[in-house]
Design a protein around this motif. Sequence first.
Motif, PDB file in Angstrom:
ATOM      1  N   VAL A   6       0.843  -1.203   0.000  1.00 22.95           N
ATOM      2  CA  VAL A   6       0.000   0.000   0.000  1.00 22.95           C
ATOM      3  C   VAL A   6       0.878   1.253   0.000  1.00 22.95           C
ATOM      4  N   TRP A   7       1.925   1.252   0.822  1.00 24.24           N
ATOM      5  CA  TRP A   7       2.834   2.398   0.866  1.00 24.24           C
ATOM      6  C   TRP A   7       3.462   2.630  -0.510  1.00 24.24           C
ATOM      7  N   ALA A   8       3.908   1.563  -1.151  1.00 26.82           N
ATOM      8  CA  ALA A   8       4.528   1.675  -2.469  1.00 26.82           C
ATOM      9  C   ALA A   8       3.516   2.107  -3.526  1.00 26.82           C
ATOM     10  N   LEU A   9       2.289   1.621  -3.411  1.00 26.52           N
ATOM     11  CA  LEU A   9       1.251   2.027  -4.358  1.00 26.52           C
ATOM     12  C   LEU A   9       0.968   3.519  -4.253  1.00 26.52           C
ATOM     13  N   VAL A  10       0.878   4.023  -3.036  1.00 27.98           N
ATOM     14  CA  VAL A  10       0.655   5.455  -2.840  1.00 27.98           C
ATOM     15  C   VAL A  10       1.815   6.244  -3.456  1.00 27.98           C
ATOM     16  N   ALA A  11       3.034   5.778  -3.242  1.00 24.39           N
ATOM     17  CA  ALA A  11       4.197   6.461  -3.833  1.00 24.39           C
ATOM     18  C   ALA A  11       4.139   6.417  -5.352  1.00 24.39           C
ATOM     19  N   ALA A  12       3.768   5.290  -5.906  1.00 23.77           N
ATOM     20  CA  ALA A  12       3.701   5.164  -7.369  1.00 23.77           C
ATOM     21  C   ALA A  12       2.624   6.075  -7.947  1.00 23.77           C
ATOM     22  N   VAL A  13       1.481   6.132  -7.293  1.00 19.70           N
ATOM     23  CA  VAL A  13       0.395   6.995  -7.764  1.00 19.70           C
ATOM     24  C   VAL A  13       0.816   8.463  -7.680  1.00 19.70           C
ATOM     25  N   ARG A  14       1.580   8.804  -6.662  1.00 20.74           N
ATOM     26  CA  ARG A  14       2.067  10.176  -6.505  1.00 20.74           C
ATOM     27  C   ARG A  14       3.306  10.449  -7.353  1.00 20.74           C
ATOM     28  N   ARG A  21       6.307   9.046  -7.203  1.00 20.37           N
ATOM     29  CA  ARG A  21       7.496   9.140  -6.359  1.00 20.37           C
ATOM     30  C   ARG A  21       8.345   7.880  -6.532  1.00 20.37           C
ATOM     31  N   PRO A  22       9.646   8.030  -6.490  1.00 24.62           N
ATOM     32  CA  PRO A  22      10.520   6.847  -6.536  1.00 24.62           C
ATOM     33  C   PRO A  22      10.465   6.096  -5.204  1.00 24.62           C
ATOM     34  N   PRO A  23      11.003   4.896  -5.172  1.00 24.03           N
ATOM     35  CA  PRO A  23      11.033   4.152  -3.905  1.00 24.03           C
ATOM     36  C   PRO A  23      11.781   4.963  -2.847  1.00 24.03           C
ATOM     37  N   ASP A  24      11.234   4.981  -1.652  1.00 23.18           N
ATOM     38  CA  ASP A  24      11.862   5.743  -0.578  1.00 23.18           C
ATOM     39  C   ASP A  24      12.424   4.795   0.478  1.00 23.18           C
ATOM     40  N   ARG A  25      12.997   5.408   1.481  1.00 23.21           N
ATOM     41  CA  ARG A  25      13.635   4.635   2.546  1.00 23.21           C
ATOM     42  C   ARG A  25      12.637   3.721   3.263  1.00 23.21           C
ATOM     43  N   VAL A  26      11.405   4.193   3.446  1.00 19.49           N
ATOM     44  CA  VAL A  26      10.390   3.378   4.132  1.00 19.49           C
ATOM     45  C   VAL A  26      10.138   2.084   3.360  1.00 19.49           C
ATOM     46  N   PRO A  30      14.918   4.087 -10.401  1.00 19.15           N
ATOM     47  CA  PRO A  30      14.619   5.103  -9.384  1.00 19.15           C
ATOM     48  C   PRO A  30      13.553   6.111  -9.839  1.00 19.15           C
ATOM     49  N   THR A  31      12.451   5.589 -10.325  1.00 17.08           N
ATOM     50  CA  THR A  31      11.316   6.413 -10.732  1.00 17.08           C
ATOM     51  C   THR A  31      10.073   5.847 -10.057  1.00 17.08           C
ATOM     52  N   ARG A  32       8.916   6.353 -10.441  1.00 16.61           N
ATOM     53  CA  ARG A  32       7.684   5.803  -9.855  1.00 16.61           C
ATOM     54  C   ARG A  32       7.531   4.328 -10.164  1.00 16.61           C
ATOM     55  N   TRP A  33       8.153   3.881 -11.261  1.00 16.99           N
ATOM     56  CA  TRP A  33       8.049   2.462 -11.614  1.00 16.99           C
ATOM     57  C   TRP A  33       8.803   1.579 -10.627  1.00 16.99           C
ATOM     58  N   GLY A  34       9.810   2.127  -9.968  1.00 16.65           N
ATOM     59  CA  GLY A  34      10.473   1.386  -8.894  1.00 16.65           C
ATOM     60  C   GLY A  34       9.513   1.129  -7.742  1.00 16.65           C
ATOM     61  N   SER A  35       8.702   2.135  -7.421  1.00 21.40           N
ATOM     62  CA  SER A  35       7.680   1.946  -6.389  1.00 21.40           C
ATOM     63  C   SER A  35       6.632   0.938  -6.845  1.00 21.40           C
ATOM     64  N   ALA A  36       6.301   0.968  -8.136  1.00 26.47           N
ATOM     65  CA  ALA A  36       5.337   0.000  -8.672  1.00 26.47           C
ATOM     66  C   ALA A  36       5.891  -1.422  -8.579  1.00 26.47           C
ATOM     67  N   ILE A  37       7.189  -1.570  -8.785  1.00 28.56           N
ATOM     68  CA  ILE A  37       7.825  -2.888  -8.656  1.00 28.56           C
ATOM     69  C   ILE A  37       7.715  -3.389  -7.222  1.00 28.56           C
ATOM     70  N   VAL A  38       8.019  -2.517  -6.263  1.00 29.45           N
ATOM     71  CA  VAL A  38       7.913  -2.900  -4.850  1.00 29.45           C
ATOM     72  C   VAL A  38       6.478  -3.299  -4.527  1.00 29.45           C
ATOM     73  N   CYS A  39       5.524  -2.523  -5.019  1.00 33.44           N
ATOM     74  CA  CYS A  39       4.107  -2.829  -4.792  1.00 33.44           C
ATOM     75  C   CYS A  39       3.749  -4.205  -5.360  1.00 33.44           C
ATOM     76  N   ALA A  40       4.155  -4.456  -6.592  1.00 37.34           N
ATOM     77  CA  ALA A  40       3.813  -5.730  -7.239  1.00 37.34           C
ATOM     78  C   ALA A  40       4.412  -6.917  -6.487  1.00 37.34           C
ATOM     79  N   VAL A  41       5.675  -6.807  -6.124  1.00 37.91           N
ATOM     80  CA  VAL A  41       6.319  -7.919  -5.416  1.00 37.91           C
ATOM     81  C   VAL A  41       5.677  -8.127  -4.047  1.00 37.91           C
ATOM     82  N   CYS A  42       5.326  -7.048  -3.379  1.00 39.84           N
ATOM     83  CA  CYS A  42       4.695  -7.176  -2.065  1.00 39.84           C
ATOM     84  C   CYS A  42       3.265  -7.693  -2.157  1.00 39.84           C
ATOM     85  N   LEU A  43       2.659  -7.624  -3.312  1.00 40.62           N
ATOM     86  CA  LEU A  43       1.351  -8.255  -3.505  1.00 40.62           C
ATOM     87  C   LEU A  43       1.494  -9.736  -3.844  1.00 40.62           C
ATOM     88  N   VAL A  44       2.621 -10.111  -4.404  1.00 38.20           N
ATOM     89  CA  VAL A  44       2.875 -11.514  -4.741  1.00 38.20           C
ATOM     90  C   VAL A  44       3.263 -12.308  -3.487  1.00 38.20           C
TER      91      VAL A  44
END
Length: 130
Positions: free
Chosen positions: A27-35, A37-42, A99-113
């Motif tokens: 969810v955190w990564a999805l919010v970042a991707a929608v905004r 934002r690249p992947p952050d420290r959190v 290091p773009t919003r797609w990095g956050s999308a990757i984190v989101c996808a893997v965390c959903l898997v």
Amino acid sequence: MTSVGTDSPVDGIVATVSIVLSLLVAVWALVAAVRQRPPDRVQFVGLAVLEVVLLVLSVLALVAVGGGDRPGEPGAFFGYLVTLVCLPPLAWVLARMEPTRWGSAIVCAVCLVAPVVVVRLQQTWEVLGG
């Protein structure tokens, strides 16, 4: 009504924590991707904590197998186990490479898997009654 065996090493609090944590990071990564934002420290800390929890789950499973318990489908079980512990590092590497919003999308996808793989791990243990 069928009952799930309580003696399974991949059921219980550790599995539940891994599923909830994975979904929170997603969810955190999805919010970042929608905004946009690249992947952050959190996200990276979340992936690291998730990896630790998944390693604990894997150790519990391996100790049970070493103690004589057997999963219902050993081949699938160990395949899912290896896949599970590889997911967070894979997400970390791919997110660092993108290091773009797609990095956050990757984190989101893997965390959903990851929760799906945890549930499949539980199902392959329970096939023959655990």
